[in-house]
Design an enzyme around this catalytic site. Structure first.
Site, PDB file in Angstrom:
ATOM      1  N   ASP A  93      -1.726  24.597   9.945  1.00 19.41           N
ATOM      2  CA  ASP A  93      -2.049  25.846   9.247  1.00 19.41           C
ATOM      3  C   ASP A  93      -3.031  25.602   8.093  1.00 19.41           C
ATOM      4  O   ASP A  93      -2.821  24.705   7.276  1.00 19.41           O
ATOM      5  CB  ASP A  93      -0.758  26.476   8.707  1.00 19.41           C
ATOM      6  CG  ASP A  93      -0.909  27.957   8.439  1.00 19.41           C
ATOM      7  OD1 ASP A  93      -1.900  28.351   7.786  1.00 19.41           O
ATOM      8  OD2 ASP A  93      -0.036  28.735   8.873  1.00 19.41           O
ATOM      9  N   THR A 127      -2.796  34.190   8.740  1.00 21.80           N
ATOM     10  CA  THR A 127      -2.020  33.323   9.634  1.00 21.80           C
ATOM     11  C   THR A 127      -1.521  34.022  10.900  1.00 21.80           C
ATOM     12  O   THR A 127      -1.746  33.536  12.008  1.00 21.80           O
ATOM     13  CB  THR A 127      -0.822  32.751   8.858  1.00 21.80           C
ATOM     14  OG1 THR A 127      -1.336  31.989   7.769  1.00 21.80           O
ATOM     15  CG2 THR A 127       0.040  31.873   9.747  1.00 21.80           C
ATOM     16  N   TYR A 165      12.168  29.865  14.135  1.00 14.19           N
ATOM     17  CA  TYR A 165      11.446  29.313  12.981  1.00 14.19           C
ATOM     18  C   TYR A 165      12.389  28.924  11.848  1.00 14.19           C
ATOM     19  O   TYR A 165      13.243  29.707  11.432  1.00 14.19           O
ATOM     20  CB  TYR A 165      10.412  30.317  12.471  1.00 14.19           C
ATOM     21  CG  TYR A 165       9.600  29.748  11.330  1.00 14.19           C
ATOM     22  CD1 TYR A 165       8.783  28.644  11.541  1.00 14.19           C
ATOM     23  CD2 TYR A 165       9.675  30.292  10.055  1.00 14.19           C
ATOM     24  CE1 TYR A 165       8.046  28.096  10.495  1.00 14.19           C
ATOM     25  CE2 TYR A 165       8.939  29.760   9.012  1.00 14.19           C
ATOM     26  CZ  TYR A 165       8.127  28.659   9.239  1.00 14.19           C
ATOM     27  OH  TYR A 165       7.404  28.111   8.212  1.00 14.19           O
ATOM     28  N   HIS A 199      -2.975  27.029  -0.943  1.00 11.07           N
ATOM     29  CA  HIS A 199      -2.717  28.216  -1.767  1.00 11.07           C
ATOM     30  C   HIS A 199      -2.416  27.824  -3.212  1.00 11.07           C
ATOM     31  O   HIS A 199      -2.815  28.515  -4.144  1.00 11.07           O
ATOM     32  CB  HIS A 199      -1.535  29.009  -1.194  1.00 11.07           C
ATOM     33  CG  HIS A 199      -1.905  29.830   0.001  1.00 11.07           C
ATOM     34  ND1 HIS A 199      -2.713  30.936  -0.080  1.00 11.07           N
ATOM     35  CD2 HIS A 199      -1.593  29.695   1.299  1.00 11.07           C
ATOM     36  CE1 HIS A 199      -2.882  31.454   1.125  1.00 11.07           C
ATOM     37  NE2 HIS A 199      -2.215  30.717   1.995  1.00 11.07           N
ATOM     38  N   ASP A 226      -5.631  27.825  12.015  1.00 13.04           N
ATOM     39  CA  ASP A 226      -5.712  29.280  12.158  1.00 13.04           C
ATOM     40  C   ASP A 226      -6.810  29.887  11.283  1.00 13.04           C
ATOM     41  O   ASP A 226      -7.304  30.968  11.563  1.00 13.04           O
ATOM     42  CB  ASP A 226      -4.356  29.939  11.866  1.00 13.04           C
ATOM     43  CG  ASP A 226      -3.750  29.480  10.541  1.00 13.04           C
ATOM     44  OD1 ASP A 226      -4.231  28.483   9.952  1.00 13.04           O
ATOM     45  OD2 ASP A 226      -2.780  30.120  10.087  1.00 13.04           O
TER      46      ASP A 226
END
Ligand code: ZN
Length: 499
Positions: free
Chosen positions: A116, A153, A236, A278, A321
């Site tokens: 990611d 995402t 998840y 981030h 992504d």
């Protein structure tokens, strides 16, 4: 969602392929061509010289013997070269599959791995020997893989596995409200009604094959023949360690000869380096460390597949992504500053950064009037950073963004310049961080595509392409018919070696 969905029926099959015909390796191919022409010229000399004199015959015999010896040496060299798993990037030929007469697997297998927020270029942040093993012996999108808009995402992961732009697969943002029934989509929504299109795991089981998912947005959703059975589908849970994810995926290859147990399609997902991106932006040492760890995990996968003697037969695809760009307070636009021109109530705002989504609520003004007043304010020169945000009616957004044709997309969308953020109220100072979601034309939003395996040409660079092409690519490798999608039908043929 069934194929009868009006959204699916109405989507335009206009996937643009930016792919040029793959160029293969000039040095090697040119070299072999010149060898052939040399041989031809020698042969014609031989023919024209026949019968002139016995000394000429002797010379010709020597020439012929030399030619044969050269050919044998060339073939021996080629065999050694292509049977080596560590050969350099210049080792591709278009029919490499011709050198692979033995396969240890009963059917084609694709392992699709997502890292990611792996921005294009991160592979050069530090030594990444394992990722570079995939690159040097496989096919790479250069410069990078183009995400769909918004470069977030969930929309992107679901585009990768459906081949659809967000308006057609329904996941138009990480969070949104359905304007018809008022229900809210979030990243933990598993109701099938949200997830349109046909993801690859569903396509695979529709063809009587098996799929296995160790996380991927949408994989927990029970849709069609895909029931997310526990032995093949993990719910998840971010606390599961990356190593444990890898080891579980490797365990599917413990008995590679048993076609009933070996899935044809597997997914694996890592949250990094997005999490770090981030927090600190793309240029911090934390990113370098996260990239090194992803490389270590790729090494663990390669080693595990090699131990099981299947690495050369598995199609390993590593993608991200989206990318990441640094954000700081000085690049902030505050909506409350627009109040002399127009008040934007909080209840209208569905998302702020980097996709400003506004749905005026009843009794609502005309959306076109809202766009007009907001742009007038932003262009006035009196709003801090106002020039870096432009408001659109969704139908007026640039067509290349493919972001209009869904009732779920709010009528008003704001597009920010790279690295800018928008907030409702002025906040107090913050540290700099990172964000993604911006226009997919920014290079900072680009991510990676590396493909390694029997159908991927060694060392090949293909021009950047949109991730909606990947669905058809995987379907072609697996030899199955994919569902209708926005990818181009010729892409797989151009990007892959022939079967
Ligand atoms: Zn992401």
């Amino acid at each position: 969602m069934p194929a009868t969905s009006p959204e699916i029926q109405s989507f335009p099959m206009t996937g643009t392929s930016l792919l040029a015909k793959p160029s293969s390796f000039p040095e090697e191919e040119e070299e072999s061509k010149s060898t052939v022409s040399l041989l031809k010229s020698k042969s014609s000399s031989v023919l024209s010289a026949t019968g002139r004199s016995s000394s000429t015959v002797v010379v010709l015999s020597i020439l012929l013997l030399t030619t044969c010896a050269s050919l044998i040496a060339a073939f021996a060299f080629a065999f050694l070269f292509f049977s080596s798993s560590t050969s350099s990037s210049s080792s591709a030929v278009k029919n490499r599959s011709a050198f692979r007469s033995v396969t240890t697997l009963p059917h084609p297998v694709v392992l699709l791995i997502s890292s990611d927020g792996f921005r294009f270029g991160y592979q050069y942040k530090t030594d990444t020997p394992n990722i570079h093993r995939l690159i040097n012996n496989g096919t790479e999108a250069a410069p990078g893989l183009i995400p769909v808009f918004p470069t977030l995402t969930f929309p992107n992961h679901y585009s990768i596995v459906t081949g659809l732009y967000p308006p057609y697969h329904g996941i138009i943002n990480n969070y949104f409200v359905d304007p018809v029934d008022g229900d809210t989509f979030s990243m933990s929504s598993h109701e099938p009604k949200w997830w349109l299109g046909e993801p690859m795991w569903e396509t695979v089981v529709n063809h009587g094959l098996q799929a296995a998912t160790f996380f991927w947005p949408g994989s927990e959703v029970k849709k069609g023949a895909w029931d997310c059975a526990p032995e093949y589908c993990q719910m998840y849970n971010e606390s599961v360690s990356f190593d444990q994810r890898v080891d579980t995926i490797l365990s599917y290859f413990d008995h590679p000869e048993d076609s009933s147990k070996l899935p044809s399609f597997l997914t694996l997902y890592f949250e990094d380096p997005d999490e770090e991106g981030h927090k600190v932006g793309p240029d911090d040492v934390m990113i370098t460390e996260a990239v090194a760890n992803i490389d270590r995990l790729i090494g663990r996968i390669i080693d595990g597949l090699e131990e099981r003697n299947v690495f050369q037969d598995v199609h390993v695809i590593l993608v991200g992504d989206h990318g990441m760009v640094g954000t700081c307070d000085k690049k902030l636009i505050t909506l409350s500053d627009l109040s002399p021109w127009i008040e934007i109530p909080n209840s209208w705002i569905q998302s702020t950064t980097p996709v400003l989504s506004i749905r005026p609520i009843t009794p609502s003004p005309d959306p076109a009037d809202v766009v007009f007043k907001m742009n007038k304010a932003l262009e006035s020169g009196k709003i801090d950073n106002g020039a870096h945000l432009k408001m659109y009616l969704k139908e007026d957004l640039p067509k290349r963004l493919h972001y209009a044709d869904s009732y779920r997309i709010p009528p008003i969308v704001g597009i920010l310049d790279e690295g800018y953020t928008v907030e409702k109220l002025k906040s107090t100072g913050r540290e700099c961080g990172g964000a993604h979601g911006y226009d997919n034309r920014f290079f900072s939003m680009r991510t990676v595509f590396f493909g390694h395996g029997p159908r991927f040409q060694r060392g090949l660079k293909i021009p950047s392409f949109e991730n909606v092409e990947i669905y058809n690519l995987i379907a072609d490798i697996l030899g199955i018919q994919g569902a209708p999608n926005n990818g181009s039908s010729q892409f797989a043929e151009r990007a892959l070696l022939p079967k």
